[in-house]
Design a protein around this motif. Structure first.
Motif, PDB file in Angstrom:
ATOM      1  N   ALA A 119      -5.069  -4.273  -5.136  1.00  0.00           N
ATOM      2  CA  ALA A 119      -5.247  -3.041  -4.368  1.00  0.00           C
ATOM      3  C   ALA A 119      -5.514  -3.350  -2.903  1.00  0.00           C
ATOM      4  N   THR A 120      -6.222  -4.451  -2.628  1.00  0.00           N
ATOM      5  CA  THR A 120      -6.505  -4.841  -1.251  1.00  0.00           C
ATOM      6  C   THR A 120      -5.230  -5.185  -0.500  1.00  0.00           C
ATOM      7  N   VAL A 121      -4.233  -5.731  -1.186  1.00  0.00           N
ATOM      8  CA  VAL A 121      -2.950  -6.052  -0.570  1.00  0.00           C
ATOM      9  C   VAL A 121      -2.032  -4.836  -0.531  1.00  0.00           C
ATOM     10  N   MET A 122      -2.037  -4.052  -1.602  1.00  0.00           N
ATOM     11  CA  MET A 122      -1.156  -2.891  -1.704  1.00  0.00           C
ATOM     12  C   MET A 122      -1.469  -1.849  -0.630  1.00  0.00           C
ATOM     13  N   THR A 123      -2.733  -1.588  -0.383  1.00  0.00           N
ATOM     14  CA  THR A 123      -3.110  -0.526   0.542  1.00  0.00           C
ATOM     15  C   THR A 123      -2.685  -0.808   1.981  1.00  0.00           C
TER      16      THR A 123
END
Length: 334
Positions: A285-289
């Motif tokens: 999620a830290t990369v996706m956002t």
């Protein structure tokens, strides 16, 4: 809980082809936008490629073509319709917000029919809400470029896919009976019960609190509330990762890097996604956002206030999304 947030799983293998496919799917549309100065078109196409980021592995070349022409093309059509609907409903006030909630409610229930339908409707919901933040963009132009990105991702999926055994598939009659039976039980409505009220609250807040990034409240809700992996741990991982990702994405757009640096950053972030999704969901999620932040703000330079609003919106959306998970968890415990 904190130990699980940083746990690094090695249960599922990730092959290099998956990383290459994910990186190229994003890099090519963004490179086109940078070289031709059509950054808006590039962002729409990159979002389409992002929507088709996961591919299975059909067992033979012939089945691969059939599979791509059928299931994946159908999936691409569903998410393209979602992007079209979101771009059209965005900015239409209370009527648009009601339309979004209504479409999501239908998708949440219909998605229980089969695994393919669950995947398709989950992506439909995500990109429907995401597209409401595209501002004054022409909905048909959004859909056209989004579809090109979808097609590009499907081509990459064909080029880089590999073989694996084919699992037995239930018939449509079996799927229909199973779905109808599930709808007679509370569990058949669980996803809709978790998602729709939370999304409705998010849309109301977004309408009452007039600011540019208000759609991020609803987007945070659909990111956190998922059909599968609905545990409190997974929800907490998605919340923590999404908030961290907003900070990273905000720092990147405030930095205003050169165009080719943006291409490199998007490619690296996109390439890491398949690995992190299997290893640690908070890291994923830290990369996706920030990837979504970069695509949504491509060609624009928001100020500190905009970045701050986005973070506040994300926190609000995460808090709204966590509530149904906590309440239903207590219900099962009780």
């Amino acid at each position: 809980m904190s130990v699980h947030l940083i746990h690094w799983s090695r249960d599922t293998p990730v092959v290099p082809a998956q990383l290459v496919t994910a990186a190229l799917a994003m890099a090519v549309p963004i490179t086109y936008g940078v070289t031709t100065d059509h950054l808006a078109h590039a962002s729409f196409a990159a979002l389409g490629a992002l929507a088709m980021s996961h591919f299975g592995r059909p067992p033979t070349v012939l089945r691969r073509f059939v599979w791509l022409a059928g299931a994946q093309s159908g999936l691409g059509a569903v998410v393209t319709v979602g992007a079209l609907a979101g771009a059209w409903l965005g900015g239409r006030g209370w009527g648009g917000a009601a339309g979004v909630v209504g479409l999501v409610a239908v998708a949440a229930v219909v998605g229980g029919f089969s695994r393919w339908m669950a995947d398709a409707t989950t992506r439909f919901v995500t990109f429907l809400v995401m597209a409401t933040g595209l501002g004054a963009a022409d909905p048909w132009e959004v859909a056209r470029w989004f579809a090109l990105g979808v097609a590009w991702a499907i081509v990459l999926g064909l080029a880089f896919s590999s073989s694996e055994p084919e699992a037995a598939r239930p018939t449509y009659r079996q799927l229909w009976r199973r779905w109808r039976g599930k709808l007679r039980q509370f569990d058949g409505w669980l996803y809709a019960v978790q998602l729709v009220p939370a999304l409705a609250v998010a849309e109301v807040i977004g309408q009452l609190w007039h600011q540019e990034k208000g759609y991020w409240i609803a987007l945070a809700v659909v990111i956190v509330v998922r059909r599968r992996g609905g545990s409190l741990l997974r929800a907490t991982q998605r919340c923590a990762g999404t908030c961290a990702g907003v900070l990273v994405g905000g720092a990147l757009i405030l930095w205003v890097p050169p165009s080719w640096v943006i291409v490199a950053v998007v490619s690296v972030l996109a390439g890491l996604r398949p690995l992190l999704k299997e290893r640690n969901y908070a890291a994923y999620a830290t990369v996706m956002t920030p990837l979504v932040v970069l695509l949504m703000d491509l060609g624009r330079t928001p100020g500190f206030s905009t970045v701050g609003y986005r973070l506040v919106d994300t926190v609000i959306g995460c808090l709204i999304a966590i509530v149904p998970t906590v309440l239903l968890r207590r219900r099962h415990v009780g």
